[in-house]
Design a protein around this motif. Structure first.
Motif, mmCIF file in Angstrom:
data_model
loop_
_atom_site.group_PDB
_atom_site.id
_atom_site.type_symbol
_atom_site.label_atom_id
_atom_site.label_comp_id
_atom_site.label_asym_id
_atom_site.label_seq_id
_atom_site.Cartn_x
_atom_site.Cartn_y
_atom_site.Cartn_z
ATOM 1 N N LEU A 85 -1.120 11.926 -14.325
ATOM 2 C CA LEU A 85 -2.319 12.766 -14.472
ATOM 3 C C LEU A 85 -3.517 11.929 -14.884
ATOM 4 C CD1 LEU A 85 -0.829 15.934 -16.223
ATOM 5 C CD2 LEU A 85 -1.819 15.820 -13.926
ATOM 6 N N GLN A 86 -3.254 10.993 -15.793
ATOM 7 C CA GLN A 86 -4.350 10.128 -16.231
ATOM 8 C C GLN A 86 -4.870 9.255 -15.098
ATOM 9 O OE1 GLN A 86 -2.494 8.089 -19.491
ATOM 10 N NE2 GLN A 86 -2.961 9.711 -20.996
ATOM 11 N N ALA A 87 -3.998 8.970 -14.132
ATOM 12 C CA ALA A 87 -4.403 8.143 -12.994
ATOM 13 C C ALA A 87 -4.899 8.984 -11.829
ATOM 14 C CB ALA A 87 -3.234 7.274 -12.551
ATOM 15 N N GLY A 88 -4.948 10.307 -12.002
ATOM 16 C CA GLY A 88 -5.442 11.170 -10.937
ATOM 17 C C GLY A 88 -4.417 11.493 -9.877
ATOM 18 N N ARG A 89 -3.160 11.253 -10.140
ATOM 19 C CA ARG A 89 -2.122 11.573 -9.168
ATOM 20 C C ARG A 89 -1.493 12.925 -9.531
ATOM 21 N NH1 ARG A 89 0.003 7.717 -5.902
ATOM 22 N NH2 ARG A 89 0.906 9.589 -4.932
ATOM 23 N N ASP A 90 -2.279 13.961 -9.262
ATOM 24 C CA ASP A 90 -1.790 15.298 -9.588
ATOM 25 C C ASP A 90 -0.556 15.683 -8.768
ATOM 26 O OD1 ASP A 90 -3.914 15.324 -11.261
ATOM 27 O OD2 ASP A 90 -5.041 16.891 -10.217
ATOM 28 N N LEU A 148 10.480 11.590 -17.669
ATOM 29 C CA LEU A 148 9.635 12.152 -16.619
ATOM 30 C C LEU A 148 8.328 12.694 -17.192
ATOM 31 C CD1 LEU A 148 12.090 14.010 -14.211
ATOM 32 C CD2 LEU A 148 10.635 12.034 -13.693
ATOM 33 N N GLU A 149 8.395 13.276 -18.378
ATOM 34 C CA GLU A 149 7.174 13.810 -18.995
ATOM 35 C C GLU A 149 6.190 12.685 -19.290
ATOM 36 O OE1 GLU A 149 5.926 16.559 -22.839
ATOM 37 O OE2 GLU A 149 7.947 16.674 -22.006
ATOM 38 N N THR A 150 6.701 11.566 -19.794
ATOM 39 C CA THR A 150 5.827 10.418 -20.071
ATOM 40 C C THR A 150 5.181 9.910 -18.780
ATOM 41 O OG1 THR A 150 7.195 9.760 -21.950
ATOM 42 C CG2 THR A 150 5.766 8.084 -21.021
ATOM 43 N N ARG A 151 5.964 9.826 -17.721
ATOM 44 C CA ARG A 151 5.442 9.351 -16.443
ATOM 45 C C ARG A 151 4.445 10.352 -15.841
ATOM 46 N NH1 ARG A 151 8.544 5.047 -14.651
ATOM 47 N NH2 ARG A 151 10.518 4.757 -15.784
ATOM 48 N N ALA A 152 4.708 11.660 -16.031
ATOM 49 C CA ALA A 152 3.788 12.676 -15.493
ATOM 50 C C ALA A 152 2.431 12.605 -16.173
ATOM 51 C CB ALA A 152 4.396 14.069 -15.679
ATOM 52 N N VAL A 153 2.449 12.368 -17.481
ATOM 53 C CA VAL A 153 1.177 12.230 -18.207
ATOM 54 C C VAL A 153 0.410 11.022 -17.671
ATOM 55 C CG1 VAL A 153 0.156 11.705 -20.447
ATOM 56 C CG2 VAL A 153 1.966 13.407 -20.287
#
Length: 229
Positions: A79-84, A71-76
């Motif tokens: 964020l990089q894609a602007g999906r806060d 999940l941490e990898t996907r969250a990063v």
């Protein structure tokens, strides 16, 4: 006087109990060993179940840690894609997973201490049980030897001393019978006459003599083809 009688009664009861225990000590020990063996087996089964449970918790911990890392990898990436919004949801799930991870680690640390204590107790009980059963075998052998020396009922049970006396008597009777048979043979007409005449040199020899054997050896030594020293 009444107190004296009561004291004597208690003393007699205690003596009877001790005598009963002494007469049946091996039987009592056998039952106690069976009970301690069963208790040890239950302890081993409980330990095995505890170890299995700890291994299950270990697998659960690895799974929780793997899910949190994923999940941490996907969250990063979110964020990089602007999906806060997705990253915030992932962070909330990660927080729950990390809390569960910490709880499992704490529980396993405490359980490891308790498990080590149980292992030590079971190992000690296993060692003592083995010593007890070895001691029981020695005690049984010693009790058998003691019963050979001490008869519980002298009128009904033979002792080693009696058996040895019977054997000595039997050997004496057999020796007497052998002597009688030999005397009868010697008393027969001409029983030893042929042997005495043979020793005197009359007639052929019926048994090998040293001189005859030496003559045979000389003949072999002088024969052609025989190896020489």
């Amino acid at each position: 006087m009444l107190r004296l009688f009561r004291t004597l009664a208690r003393g007699a009861a205690a003596r009877a109990e001790e005598d009963l225990f002494d007469r049946n000590a091996l039987l009592i020990l056998d039952q106690q060993i069976r009970e301690t063996r069963a208790a040890l087996e239950r302890s081993r089964q409980a330990l095995a179940a505890s170890v299995a449970g700890d291994r299950a918790e270990e697998r659960r911990l690895a799974e929780v840690e793997s899910r949190a890392a994923d999940l941490e990898t996907r969250a990063v990436a979110a964020l990089q894609a602007g999906r806060d919004d997705l990253a915030a949801q992932a962070a909330e799930a990660i927080a729950e997973l990390e809390a569960e991870r910490d709880a499992i680690r704490t529980a396993r640390s405490r359980f490891a201490i308790e498990l080590a204590r149980i292992r030590a107790k079971v190992a000690d009980a296993t060692r003592r049980q083995a010593e007890l059963e070895r001691g029981r075998r020695l005690a049984a052998a010693a009790e058998t030897a003691r019963r050979l020396r001490v008869s519980a009922d002298p009128q009904d049970r033979a002792t080693l001393k009696e058996a040895e006396a019977t054997l000595a008597r039997l050997r004496s009777l057999q020796a007497a019978a052998d002597d009688t048979e030999a005397a009868l043979r010697e008393a027969e007409p001409g029983a030893d006459l042929a042997e005495r005449m043979e020793r005197a040199g009359f007639g052929p020899s019926t048994r090998p003599t040293p001189s005859a054997i030496l003559d045979r050896l000389r003949a072999r030594a002088e024969a052609p083809g025989q190896p020489t020293a």
